[in-house]
Scaffold this motif. Structure first.
Motif, PDB file in Angstrom:
ATOM      1  N   ARG A   1       0.739  -1.231   0.022  1.00 33.36           N
ATOM      2  CA  ARG A   1       0.017  -0.170   0.109  1.00 33.36           C
ATOM      3  C   ARG A   1       0.827   1.247  -0.235  1.00 33.36           C
ATOM      4  O   ARG A   1       1.608   1.291   1.020  1.00 33.36           O
ATOM      5  CB  ARG A   1      -0.830  -0.214   1.072  1.00 33.36           C
ATOM      6  CG  ARG A   1      -1.884   1.204   1.213  1.00 33.36           C
ATOM      7  CD  ARG A   1      -3.081   0.866   2.282  1.00 33.36           C
ATOM      8  NE  ARG A   1      -3.772   1.811   2.423  1.00 33.36           N
ATOM      9  CZ  ARG A   1      -4.223   2.726   3.607  1.00 33.36           C
ATOM     10  NH1 ARG A   1      -3.593   2.495   4.476  1.00 33.36           N
ATOM     11  NH2 ARG A   1      -5.134   3.497   3.420  1.00 33.36           N
ATOM     12  N   ALA A   2       0.711   1.835  -1.075  1.00 36.49           N
ATOM     13  CA  ALA A   2       1.676   3.267  -1.250  1.00 36.49           C
ATOM     14  C   ALA A   2       1.088   4.170  -2.194  1.00 36.49           C
ATOM     15  O   ALA A   2       0.209   3.977  -3.021  1.00 36.49           O
ATOM     16  CB  ALA A   2       2.938   2.717  -1.574  1.00 36.49           C
ATOM     17  N   LYS A   3       1.627   5.554  -2.028  1.00 32.20           N
ATOM     18  CA  LYS A   3       1.329   6.510  -2.877  1.00 32.20           C
ATOM     19  C   LYS A   3       2.374   6.345  -4.086  1.00 32.20           C
ATOM     20  O   LYS A   3       3.517   6.243  -3.479  1.00 32.20           O
ATOM     21  CB  LYS A   3       1.170   8.146  -2.229  1.00 32.20           C
ATOM     22  CG  LYS A   3       0.005   7.997  -1.318  1.00 32.20           C
ATOM     23  CD  LYS A   3      -0.962   8.969  -1.998  1.00 32.20           C
ATOM     24  CE  LYS A   3      -2.135   9.112  -0.824  1.00 32.20           C
ATOM     25  NZ  LYS A   3      -3.573   8.850  -1.436  1.00 32.20           N
ATOM     26  N   ILE A   4       2.150   6.666  -5.252  1.00 27.94           N
ATOM     27  CA  ILE A   4       3.169   6.717  -6.267  1.00 27.94           C
ATOM     28  C   ILE A   4       3.649   8.227  -6.353  1.00 27.94           C
ATOM     29  O   ILE A   4       2.749   8.833  -6.779  1.00 27.94           O
ATOM     30  CB  ILE A   4       2.676   5.979  -7.444  1.00 27.94           C
ATOM     31  CG1 ILE A   4       2.387   4.660  -7.307  1.00 27.94           C
ATOM     32  CG2 ILE A   4       3.782   6.370  -8.508  1.00 27.94           C
ATOM     33  CD1 ILE A   4       1.898   4.073  -8.466  1.00 27.94           C
ATOM     34  N   ARG A   5       4.595   8.551  -5.742  1.00 28.26           N
ATOM     35  CA  ARG A   5       5.183   9.722  -5.826  1.00 28.26           C
ATOM     36  C   ARG A   5       5.527  10.134  -7.375  1.00 28.26           C
ATOM     37  O   ARG A   5       5.310  11.156  -7.973  1.00 28.26           O
ATOM     38  CB  ARG A   5       6.271  10.360  -5.042  1.00 28.26           C
ATOM     39  CG  ARG A   5       5.769  10.603  -3.800  1.00 28.26           C
ATOM     40  CD  ARG A   5       6.764  11.600  -2.786  1.00 28.26           C
ATOM     41  NE  ARG A   5       6.884  11.178  -1.322  1.00 28.26           N
ATOM     42  CZ  ARG A   5       7.701  10.324  -0.878  1.00 28.26           C
ATOM     43  NH1 ARG A   5       8.690   9.854  -1.609  1.00 28.26           N
ATOM     44  NH2 ARG A   5       7.699  10.239   0.533  1.00 28.26           N
TER      45      ARG A   5
ATOM     46  N   ALA B   1      -0.201  -0.785   5.561  1.00 30.76           N
ATOM     47  CA  ALA B   1      -1.110  -1.805   5.029  1.00 30.76           C
ATOM     48  C   ALA B   1      -1.799  -2.713   5.723  1.00 30.76           C
ATOM     49  O   ALA B   1      -1.350  -3.044   6.993  1.00 30.76           O
ATOM     50  CB  ALA B   1      -0.312  -2.547   4.079  1.00 30.76           C
ATOM     51  N   VAL B   2      -2.930  -3.128   5.389  1.00 27.63           N
ATOM     52  CA  VAL B   2      -3.942  -4.099   6.239  1.00 27.63           C
ATOM     53  C   VAL B   2      -3.464  -5.566   5.439  1.00 27.63           C
ATOM     54  O   VAL B   2      -3.724  -5.635   4.270  1.00 27.63           O
ATOM     55  CB  VAL B   2      -5.389  -3.781   6.139  1.00 27.63           C
ATOM     56  CG1 VAL B   2      -6.140  -4.957   6.659  1.00 27.63           C
ATOM     57  CG2 VAL B   2      -5.628  -2.563   6.821  1.00 27.63           C
TER      58      VAL B   2
ATOM     59  N   LEU C   1     -10.474  -5.850  10.447  1.00 32.77           N
ATOM     60  CA  LEU C   1     -11.646  -5.906  11.464  1.00 32.77           C
ATOM     61  C   LEU C   1     -11.449  -4.994  12.576  1.00 32.77           C
ATOM     62  O   LEU C   1     -12.352  -4.405  13.197  1.00 32.77           O
ATOM     63  CB  LEU C   1     -12.340  -7.243  11.736  1.00 32.77           C
ATOM     64  CG  LEU C   1     -12.884  -8.010  10.480  1.00 32.77           C
ATOM     65  CD1 LEU C   1     -13.410  -9.420  11.103  1.00 32.77           C
ATOM     66  CD2 LEU C   1     -14.320  -7.109   9.897  1.00 32.77           C
ATOM     67  N   SER C   2      -9.993  -4.958  12.894  1.00 29.54           N
ATOM     68  CA  SER C   2      -9.759  -4.173  14.235  1.00 29.54           C
ATOM     69  C   SER C   2      -9.240  -2.656  13.927  1.00 29.54           C
ATOM     70  O   SER C   2      -9.347  -2.149  15.036  1.00 29.54           O
ATOM     71  CB  SER C   2      -8.649  -5.014  14.937  1.00 29.54           C
ATOM     72  OG  SER C   2      -7.477  -4.880  14.129  1.00 29.54           O
ATOM     73  N   ARG C   3      -9.187  -2.498  12.668  1.00 30.87           N
ATOM     74  CA  ARG C   3      -8.556  -1.187  12.578  1.00 30.87           C
ATOM     75  C   ARG C   3      -9.901   0.035  12.505  1.00 30.87           C
ATOM     76  O   ARG C   3     -10.980  -0.269  12.072  1.00 30.87           O
ATOM     77  CB  ARG C   3      -8.179  -1.131  11.170  1.00 30.87           C
ATOM     78  CG  ARG C   3      -7.308   0.179  10.846  1.00 30.87           C
ATOM     79  CD  ARG C   3      -6.663   0.138   9.523  1.00 30.87           C
ATOM     80  NE  ARG C   3      -5.308  -0.285   9.532  1.00 30.87           N
ATOM     81  CZ  ARG C   3      -4.197  -0.057   8.742  1.00 30.87           C
ATOM     82  NH1 ARG C   3      -4.672   0.841   7.544  1.00 30.87           N
ATOM     83  NH2 ARG C   3      -3.076  -0.522   8.743  1.00 30.87           N
ATOM     84  N   THR C   4      -9.584   0.947  13.620  1.00 31.11           N
ATOM     85  CA  THR C   4     -10.667   1.854  13.730  1.00 31.11           C
ATOM     86  C   THR C   4     -10.676   2.973  12.714  1.00 31.11           C
ATOM     87  O   THR C   4     -11.596   3.826  12.471  1.00 31.11           O
ATOM     88  CB  THR C   4     -10.583   2.264  15.149  1.00 31.11           C
ATOM     89  OG1 THR C   4      -9.236   2.768  15.475  1.00 31.11           O
ATOM     90  CG2 THR C   4     -11.198   1.346  15.844  1.00 31.11           C
ATOM     91  N   SER C   5      -9.217   3.635  12.221  1.00 28.27           N
ATOM     92  CA  SER C   5      -9.164   4.609  11.276  1.00 28.27           C
ATOM     93  C   SER C   5      -8.353   4.181  10.274  1.00 28.27           C
ATOM     94  O   SER C   5      -7.702   3.070  10.217  1.00 28.27           O
ATOM     95  CB  SER C   5      -8.458   5.746  12.171  1.00 28.27           C
ATOM     96  OG  SER C   5      -7.147   5.367  12.505  1.00 28.27           O
ATOM     97  N   ASP C   6      -8.028   4.927   9.221  1.00 31.63           N
ATOM     98  CA  ASP C   6      -7.264   4.821   8.081  1.00 31.63           C
ATOM     99  C   ASP C   6      -7.851   3.414   7.395  1.00 31.63           C
ATOM    100  O   ASP C   6      -7.100   2.617   7.047  1.00 31.63           O
ATOM    101  CB  ASP C   6      -5.767   4.619   8.406  1.00 31.63           C
ATOM    102  CG  ASP C   6      -4.967   4.698   6.824  1.00 31.63           C
ATOM    103  OD1 ASP C   6      -5.619   5.124   5.995  1.00 31.63           O
ATOM    104  OD2 ASP C   6      -3.653   4.131   7.120  1.00 31.63           O
ATOM    105  N   ILE C   7      -9.005   3.338   7.118  1.00 31.20           N
ATOM    106  CA  ILE C   7      -9.694   2.115   6.699  1.00 31.20           C
ATOM    107  C   ILE C   7      -9.315   2.184   5.099  1.00 31.20           C
ATOM    108  O   ILE C   7      -9.255   3.142   4.592  1.00 31.20           O
ATOM    109  CB  ILE C   7     -11.361   2.278   6.705  1.00 31.20           C
ATOM    110  CG1 ILE C   7     -11.809   2.379   8.210  1.00 31.20           C
ATOM    111  CG2 ILE C   7     -11.977   1.138   5.856  1.00 31.20           C
ATOM    112  CD1 ILE C   7     -11.577   1.174   8.989  1.00 31.20           C
ATOM    113  N   ILE C   8      -9.032   1.077   4.484  1.00 31.19           N
ATOM    114  CA  ILE C   8      -8.561   1.044   3.279  1.00 31.19           C
ATOM    115  C   ILE C   8      -9.611   1.203   1.988  1.00 31.19           C
ATOM    116  O   ILE C   8      -9.272   1.622   1.084  1.00 31.19           O
ATOM    117  CB  ILE C   8      -7.542   0.009   2.818  1.00 31.19           C
ATOM    118  CG1 ILE C   8      -8.489  -1.583   3.274  1.00 31.19           C
ATOM    119  CG2 ILE C   8      -6.082   0.076   3.846  1.00 31.19           C
ATOM    120  CD1 ILE C   8      -7.100  -2.488   2.809  1.00 31.19           C
ATOM    121  N   TYR C   9     -10.857   0.973   2.345  1.00 30.15           N
ATOM    122  CA  TYR C   9     -11.932   0.725   1.316  1.00 30.15           C
ATOM    123  C   TYR C   9     -13.133   1.530   1.967  1.00 30.15           C
ATOM    124  O   TYR C   9     -13.668   0.852   2.871  1.00 30.15           O
ATOM    125  CB  TYR C   9     -12.048  -0.689   1.047  1.00 30.15           C
ATOM    126  CG  TYR C   9     -13.309  -0.754   0.016  1.00 30.15           C
ATOM    127  CD1 TYR C   9     -13.000  -0.551  -1.449  1.00 30.15           C
ATOM    128  CD2 TYR C   9     -14.782  -0.984   0.333  1.00 30.15           C
ATOM    129  CE1 TYR C   9     -13.993  -0.613  -2.389  1.00 30.15           C
ATOM    130  CE2 TYR C   9     -15.632  -0.984  -0.690  1.00 30.15           C
ATOM    131  CZ  TYR C   9     -15.313  -0.896  -2.065  1.00 30.15           C
ATOM    132  OH  TYR C   9     -16.160  -0.824  -2.917  1.00 30.15           O
TER     133      TYR C   9
END
Lengths: 166, 279, 713
Positions: free
Chosen positions: C47-51, C125-126, C133-141
């Motif tokens: 998971r990354a931004k392409i600069r 990355a997730v 399921l445990s992530r509360t912020s920075d959801i990927i979708y």
């Protein structure tokens, strides 16, 4: 260094100028247009590229072409002209041993290599002989049965021989 | 494009190696994979797979088996001179097409921790003949192999022959543990020999594969096993296993994990000690 | 023994000769004049931004194609619109395509790809379902950690649970499975006179056509897709081929050359779709008479970075997971979780293998818990003809589970082997059983609402009949079996029917070659078109078409998940016997047996091929095929490390067909392609459980896992 490489390809003498480390598979497919041998992995793992070199089964994708200098190379295109192929073909058809067909040429070459050395193979002999030729469609049963039948009913086509194993 | 030299004989080959540093190509089953990662790379290659001088299989007067470095695994399997205890591990390497191309010398020089030719060569105290232009050395296999892919070979030197002292009385136990029955790289392997004569047990050798950077063999442990067999009750099975446990250092990789490798390797050892040695 | 119907008599494959002789031209065998090759640059980050993407100095004849070249819409058209053909400013899994380099020399292209530098800004990355399921912020979708979430009820589970005497709970985990078709993904694109023609290895020519229209922004008349002989698909060539097809087509447009795009094996394993890993929790509630009165089931699947087919796969998982059992009160839920890994997708069975593993192992565990014979326990809950399924659909065709079970148990000597006491000290033997179904055709009313299949038959003056369908020949025998149906119905020799590989320029859209729908749905249409033609047989020229009509009385509510989840069901039971080595913990399969009700087999030899091949894949899934991820990267990216069974790993497989006729399929046939894979892994797992006496809750049952169980259990 002279890069001319000579060998007997399907009973025809051939010479080519090539990178000696070029794979025999690429050479067969690209320089000679013999596309029966397939590239399934390029790493000698699947056997779809199998051909015979001096009567022995090899994975042509990891055989450098220099290794066949002065040798005989036999592919499905050569084998299919023989009565032995006719017998194998009849038995493969009857058993339902072909599905997607991608592994088939390599599988047939493995059968030929086996029967040339061992014309009375047991089921275990056949399974061992095919163990480097992956098939994802058939589960092998029909292929093993086809080769068994070819050995029985094609008596005389392959030289009578018996491989005692180890 | 690589520059490839195909010598007419061994002398020409050694002469070439004397003049330049070159990768040596025998059966190509590993070489071609590595070469494929560097398409178009410029390097010199010495192709020796065809040299008849390196294909000899013979037993000399001292009962030492000599295997030419470029004998294919199939040729070794088919030779009536080669005893069963050498054929068992070879018969389980790769697949028929691989065994038709891969060579004994190639398996040694690749020095893979999972190389299945290696444990038996360690157990049998095999020596390697290293030739160079005008010179020849013999080296024990355990000195030759330094680590994964690392071998002790000088510039200009080439492995020409593997020499294996034979005994008619060797009996072997071999287990390859892979993910499937063919075409698999060993997760771990176990090779042992015993020499049981009319006077009792003469010798025991144990080599463990794929559980350390190189094959694990311990002469000290083998002596203790012999003592244990001959009735010195002080050395028990668990202590012998503990000795080997300290020597192995298995890893996690794409094929298995260290815990499994350790457990199974030592389990095979224990089974050998209790079932075959009856210690 | 039933007398064999004439349609079932083996006729010989129509594509046999060209494949046997090696003359069949697969995509990699073609070499049109002036052809260019193509290689793909892929993300090395989960998971990354392409600069920035920094290209080396390129030779004149090498051309780069990326998102800027997509004139239409940069989204793969499949169910959910979320996956781009080329990543633009962000990558979401390792292996995601960023650009394609095309030119005359493949070795040179590989070097160029290796020398391109991508400047990434990595994002957290997730990597697992639990993390998602445990992530509360920075959801990927979107704003929740899953792509889709479903739930359905049957009866009144809460009341029933309240009345239960005993409850038994289990949690199961399954891993990835790679299709490992022998021919890697391959496409050849060529532009001529304003028309883009793409030929290649695929299951669904009209999906590829749709993708090309969307990416190129071209009309249907300017796009043509032709299937070539295809070296296996198994679901892996359902939706994925749209991506290499579009890449090759864009490269062909930009260079004016034919462009061949063939994946390397390592690349294929790394970046193409696989079977969903899953976590399935099952809780059964029983009354005092050992009868299951309610069940709660929760399914979680690992969908990867894009939704793709995950929603449909999840539907099949939740409709299959109640198993072949009649339970009056159900609560079933499922979520397809978003993770930064290669998208999961279609694989023969389509969610069924995970579901039946869970429910069949659970039935074993419940039976053990209450001290009842597991087969007897199953039999008392078997579904019967006329029953309502989990979603409340009526089982209209016969349901012969008892006969199927008795057949496979007799064949395998199950009871005798199961009751034989274990010999102490030696290898551990065990035998296991599974019962299962596969719903044939698309889910619910989608055959009507989404596909609406058509087929066409044309009779020329020479009395040969051309059969036009879009069903792809993948090795499963589609061309032969569909031709047989036409020939049988028209009462003409098979040699009089001509059926080629599908070509969207010529064939009507009879739908994709998936979902065990080819015989049931397309075969039925062929039969109908042939019946129409028969009425006009005396005419010199005759063309007939038939269209799918949703059968009367069927209905399905997609929101509530109620009604007829599938048009038809095929049924089966497997028995597997194993021997476990107490030192190496390796599992040796001693035998596998099966009974299937596929209705009438359309060619017994071809059907037998499906049985052997499908069961072998299922056994591989059960004990051998390991694909692990480390930091989002598949660890087994070769056919040495990703192990599928060899000829030495496969045991003898013996089977019987229990033939009860489908009310819908042609000549009484049901579907069969996927059914054969579904039950092998649970039967194997049950056998291992029987051998070692410890509950198995995970697939694949590797030696490493058996060791762990044997120690701790």
């Amino acid at each position: 260094m002279d890069n001319a490489i000579c060998f007997l390809l399907n009973n025809r003498s051939v010479t080519l100028q090539a990178d000696p480390l070029r794979s025999l598979l690429d050479t067969l497919r690209e320089d000679f247009g013999l596309t029966g041998a397939k590239k399934g992995c390029g790493e000698g793992e699947c056997g779809a590229c199998a051909v015979l070199v001096d009567g022995r089964l090899v994975n042509s994708c990891i055989t450098p072409v220099i290794a066949v200098e002065g040798k005989t190379v036999f592919t499905i295109e050569g084998l299919r002209e023989t009565p032995r192929f006719q017998e194998l073909s009849r038995c493969f058809a009857q058993a339902g041993a072909v599905q997607c067909g991608f592994c088939t040429p390599g599988m047939v070459m493995a059968a030929e290599a086996l029967l040339m050395r061992n014309s009375f193979p047991t089921e275990q002999d056949i399974r061992t002989a095919l163990s480097g030729n992956l098939c994802r469609c058939t589960g092998y049963s029909a292929i093993v049965a086809a080769i068994m039948t070819a050995a029985k009913e094609g008596e005389g086509l392959w030289p009578a021989s018996f491989d005692p194993g180890i | 494009m690589a520059r490839v030299f195909r010598p007419g004989n061994l002398k020409e080959a050694l002469h070439f190696l004397d003049a330049e540093r070159a990768a040596v190509l025998a059966g190509g089953t590993d070489f071609m994979l590595k070469a494929g990662r560097y398409p178009g790379a410029e390097f010199a290659v010495l192709s020796i797979g065809h040299l008849h001088e390196l294909k000899r299989i013979a037993i000399d007067a001292a009962n030492v088996l000599s295997l030419g470095a470029v004998c294919t695994l199939s040729e070794i399997l088919e030779s009536p001179l080669v005893p069963l205890f050498l054929k068992l591990p070879i018969a389980e390497i790769g697949s028929p097409a691989i065994r038709n191309a891969a060579t004994a010398g190639g398996n040694v020089c690749n020095a893979s921790p999972a190389g299945d030719v290696l444990p038996m060569l360690y157990a049998l105290d095999a020596t390697l003949v290293l030739k160079s232009h005008g010179d020849q050395h013999e080296m024990q296999i355990r000195d030759f192999i330094q680590g994964p892919g690392l071998i002790r070979i000088a510039a200009g030197q080439m492995l020409t022959e593997i020499r294996i002292p034979l005994r008619q009385t060797w009996r072997c136990t071999w287990r390859k543990v892979g993910g499937r029955r063919a075409n698999s790289v060993s997760k771990t392997s176990f090779y042992a020999l015993i020499d049981r004569t009319s006077r009792g047990l003469g010798d025991v050798r144990i080599a463990l594969g794929a559980i350390a950077p190189t094959v694990v063999r311990s002469r000290e442990a083998e002596r203790i096993i012999l003592d244990a067999y001959r009735g010195k009750p002080s050395q028990r099975c668990t202590e012998i296993i503990a000795l080997y446990d300290a020597l192995i250092s298995p890893i996690d990789d794409s094929r298995s994990c260290r815990d499994y490798r350790r457990t199974v390797s030592l389990g095979l050892l224990e089974n050998f000690l209790t079932e075959v040695m009856r210690i | 023994m039933l007398e064999m119907k004439s349609i079932s008599v083996p006729a010989g494959r129509l594509d046999f000769s060209e494949k046997m002789t090696g003359a069949a031209k697969f995509c990699q065998d073609l070499r049109p004049h002036g052809m260019f090759y193509a290689k793909t640059l892929r993300s090395s980050k989960p998971r990354a931004k392409i600069r920035a993407v920094r290209l080396p100095l390129l030779p004149d004849n090498v051309v780069i194609v990326d998102w800027r070249d997509v004139r239409g819409k940069n989204i793969v058209p499949i169910v959910t619109d979320d996956q781009p053909f080329f990543a633009r400013d962000q990558v979401n899994y390792i292996g995601e395509p960023i650009l394609v380099a095309t030119g005359p020399n493949p070795d040179e292209l590989r070097k160029i790809i290796d020398s391109i530098q991508v400047d990434y800004e990595e994002l957290p990355a997730v990597l697992t379902i639990e993390e998602a399921l445990s992530r509360t912020s920075d959801i990927i979708y979107g704003d929740h950690p899953w792509f889709v979430s479903y739930e359905y009820l049957k009866g009144d589970p809460d009341t029933a649970i309240h009345e239960a005497a005993i409850s038994v709970e289990d949690e199961f985990h399954t891993g990835y499975q790679e299709q490992a078709y022998l021919e890697p993904q391959s496409m050849l694109a060529e532009q001529k006179d304003g028309v883009m023609t793409v030929r290649g290895s695929m299951q669904c020519p009209f999906y590829v056509e749709e993708a090309l229209m969307q990416a190129l922004g071209w009309e249907r008349t300017r796009v043509r897709v032709i299937q070539l002989p295809t070296g296996g698909g198994f679901g892996g060539k359902e939706d994925y081929p749209s991506i290499p097809a579009v890449h090759a087509a864009l490269a062909a447009i930009k260079t004016g050359r034919p462009v061949m795009l063939v994946y390397d094996r390592g690349e294929d394993i790394m970046c193409t779709t696989k079977r969903h890993p899953s976590c399935i929790r099952v809780k059964s509630h029983l009354d005092a008479n050992n009868h299951i009165i309610a069940r709660e089931i929760e399914v979680l699947s690992d969908a990867g970075a894009y939704c793709g087919l995950s929603g449909v796969v999840l539907q099949r998982m939740i409709y299959s997971v109640p198993g072949v059992y009649q339970v009056q009160n159900l609560r079933v839920s499922g979520r397809a979780c978003a993770t930064n890994k290669v998208p999961s997708g279609a694989f023969r069975g389509f969610g069924g293998p995970q579901a039946f593993f869970a429910i069949e192992m659970h039935m074993e565990h419940v039976a053990r818990e209450i001290g009842v014979d597991p087969l007897l326990f199953r039999k008392t809950h078997f579904l019967r003809q006329g029953d309502l399924t989990a979603t409340g659909g009526r089982l209209r065709s016969p349901v012969e589970l008892e006969a199927i079970t008795d057949s496979v148990c007799t064949l395998s000597d199950y009871y005798e082997k199961r009751s034989t006491p274990k010999e102490p000290g030696g290898k551990l033997r065990g035998i296991g059983f599974s019962a299962f179904f596969h719903g044939c055709g698309f889910t619910g009313a989608d055959e009507r609402d989404i596909i609406s299949a058509r087929v066409r038959l044309c009779k020329g003056e020479d009395e040969t009949v051309n059969l036009y369908v879009s069903s792809a020949e993948l090795g499963q025998g589609a061309i032969t079996t569909l031709s047989k149906i036409a020939a049988e119905t028209l009462d003409i020799p098979l040699s009089q029917v001509l059926c080629g590989y599908p070509d969207t320029g010529v064939c009507p859209n009879s739908g994709p070659t998936v979902a065990s729908r080819t015989i049931l749905v397309v075969g039925r249409l062929v039969q109908e078109a042939a019946l129409k033609m028969k009425e006009h047989w005396d005419e010199a020229f005759c063309e007939t078409e038939s269209h799918f009509r949703y059968p009367g009385g069927f209905s399905f509510d997609k929101k509530l998940h109620t009604g007829d989840a599938y048009l038809e069901y095929a049924w089966g039971a497997n028995v597997v016997e194993v021997e476990v080595d107490p030192i190496t913990y390796s599992c040796n399969i001693l035998g596998a047996w099966a009974a299937f009700d596929i209705g009438t087999p359309i060619d017994t030899t071809i059907a037998a091929g499906q049985v052997h091949g499908g069961m072998t894949q299922g056994l591989g899934y059960g004990c051998m095929e390991v694909l692990d991820m480390k930091a989002g990267r598949p660890l087994q990216c070769s056919l040495t490390d990703y192990m599928i069974p060899t000829s030495l790993d496969v045991c003898k497989i013996d089977f019987r067909f229990v033939q009860s006729e489908s009310v819908l399929g042609p000549y009484g046939a049901r579907g069969m392609g996927e059914l054969t894979l579904v039950g092998a892994a649970p039967a194997l797992a049950a056998a291992v459980e029987n051998a070692i006496g410890k509950p198995v809750t995970q697939l694949p049952v590797t030696s490493e896992y058996i060791m762990e169980l044997s120690r701790h259990g």
